[in-house]
Scaffold this active site. Sequence first.
Site, PDB file in Angstrom:
ATOM      1  N   TYR A  76      -8.985   5.179   8.361  1.00 53.12           N
ATOM      2  CA  TYR A  76      -9.113   5.409   9.805  1.00 53.12           C
ATOM      3  C   TYR A  76     -10.108   6.556   9.948  1.00 53.12           C
ATOM      4  CZ  TYR A  76      -4.779   2.724  10.518  1.00 53.12           C
ATOM      5  OH  TYR A  76      -3.813   1.738  10.555  1.00 53.12           O
ATOM      6  N   TYR A  91       4.279   5.937  10.474  1.00 56.58           N
ATOM      7  CA  TYR A  91       3.384   4.831  10.112  1.00 56.58           C
ATOM      8  C   TYR A  91       4.133   3.765   9.320  1.00 56.58           C
ATOM      9  CZ  TYR A  91      -0.913   2.399   8.870  1.00 56.58           C
ATOM     10  OH  TYR A  91      -1.896   1.451   8.747  1.00 56.58           O
ATOM     11  N   LYS A 112       1.357  -0.952  15.111  1.00 50.42           N
ATOM     12  CA  LYS A 112       2.761  -1.124  15.492  1.00 50.42           C
ATOM     13  C   LYS A 112       3.080  -2.409  16.259  1.00 50.42           C
ATOM     14  CE  LYS A 112       4.463   2.444  13.601  1.00 50.42           C
ATOM     15  NZ  LYS A 112       4.344   1.931  12.237  1.00 50.42           N
ATOM     16  N   HIS A 114       0.841  -1.202   0.000  1.00 51.49           N
ATOM     17  CA  HIS A 114       0.000   0.000   0.000  1.00 51.49           C
ATOM     18  C   HIS A 114       0.875   1.250   0.000  1.00 51.49           C
ATOM     19  CE1 HIS A 114      -4.213  -1.452   1.475  1.00 51.49           C
ATOM     20  NE2 HIS A 114      -3.768  -2.145   0.452  1.00 51.49           N
TER      21      HIS A 114
HETATM   22  C1  PHB Z   1      -5.942  -4.870  10.831  1.00 50.56           C
HETATM   23  O1  PHB Z   1      -6.076  -5.043   9.612  1.00 50.56           O
HETATM   24  O2  PHB Z   1      -6.284  -5.745  11.637  1.00 50.56           O
HETATM   25  C2  PHB Z   1      -5.395  -3.590  11.334  1.00 50.56           C
HETATM   26  C3  PHB Z   1      -4.868  -2.676  10.435  1.00 50.56           C
HETATM   27  C4  PHB Z   1      -4.375  -1.467  10.890  1.00 50.56           C
HETATM   28  C5  PHB Z   1      -4.419  -1.165  12.224  1.00 50.56           C
HETATM   29  C6  PHB Z   1      -4.932  -2.072  13.142  1.00 50.56           C
HETATM   30  C7  PHB Z   1      -5.429  -3.304  12.692  1.00 50.56           C
HETATM   31  O3  PHB Z   1      -3.965   0.041  12.651  1.00 50.56           O
END
Ligand code: PHB
Length: 388
Positions: free
Chosen positions: A200, A383, A296, A72
């Site tokens: 998010y 990130y 993380k 990504h």
């Molecule tokens: C997940 O896909 O489970 C996932 C992805 C990103 C996050 C937390 C969980 O920040």
Amino acid sequence: MNTEVAIIGAGPAGLLLSQLLNRAGVSTVVLERQTRAHVLARIRAGILEWSTVELLRAAGVDARMEREGIPHDGCVLASGDTQLRIDFRALTGRQVMVYGQTEVTSDLYEAQDAMGTEVLHGVSDIEITDLDAARSVLHFTHEGARRRLSCLFVAGCDGFHGVSRRTIPADRRREFERVYPFGWLGVLSETPPVHHELIYSNASRGFALASQRSETRSRYYVQVPLTDKAEDWSDEAFWDELRRRLPGEVAARLVTGPSIEKSIAPLRSFVSEPMRWGNLFLAGDAAHIVPPTGAKGLNLAASDVHYLHRALIDAVRGDRAGIDSYSERALRRVWKAMRFSWATTTMMHRFEGEDSFAEAMRRATLDHLGASETAQKDFAENYTGLPF
Ligand code: PHB
Ligand code: APR
């Protein structure tokens, strides 16, 4: 039994450490409390930093990840109906990889089988002794018998509830903790992801995350009170709530289906210092926990393992400089990921009972992020992962 490095815990930290040590000719025995089927049934996070990808390559466990993982270039931070895309690639030249922790663990098990490493399951009542002697000893129960494993070093990779951290005397440990007043209700479903990147979302009804495992499998989360129980959430109630927390244009595209897995995870920040006690070294969740908002958890386990495997290889060959600096080096990176995970959690969630100032600060933080490329670059740098 005898080995060079005894490893407690067959989660990603323990198995990856074992694999990297074995490839360098260092022998290991792994002791796991659960069954293999239980370990492989756990659904955990799904985002790998590129340094984690490279470590898995170095461990020779990358074949399926290269085929099935999805790189990504960015993610979306939403606030109500406003969407802000953070372009990792343009801002930092880096990407992340979507590949589930469950898959990483399964690939590691297969690689360890091929190495012929002894991974004992159903192990209980581990006692760690002689941590200051030339050889340390683990006593444990396996298949009804009490057994003894002698080793040069012990790696405590047994997660937050393990025995390793508690072997360090309480008065020689320093713990730092923040428990958040909510959890994440997660659903896995065999449906196409609502968007090609992660979203998010900070909505007035609370946080939501749209994530994925593949082009046909989605992982979604909504922030819920800690008193909620997963079994009280019907699939329909979950999808309704998720829809209300995603930007309208995104919610309209959401494809729903039956849940394959549904569970609630509490959110916690936790660090225990030091990460070394004599011949015992902690790695992963045994030493620290982050809330999942920054993705993380697994990546921090990987960076610990990066430092630790090199240090242990050197130490087995007689050079102890790496093990002497392990705790300090690992913790420096841990604290920076702690800060990012805490800040991102604070920025994206509603805190029940919060005052108008807290809400205004959250809005201002997101507003600043939208307006400042410098702020976006900082987010992207954290990130996609700080350097090892
Ligand atoms: C997940 O896909 O489970 C996932 C992805 C990103 C996050 C937390 C969980 O920040
Ligand atoms: N004896 C033996 N094994 C134990 C004991 C014990 N007393 N206690 C715990 N274990 C095992 C657990 O059953 C588990 O399989 O240790 C393993 C620890 O694995 P994880 O919890 O997956 O932790 P870690 O390998 O550090 O991975 C970190 O996993 O939990 C997620 O969010 C976390 O993504 C992060 C990653």
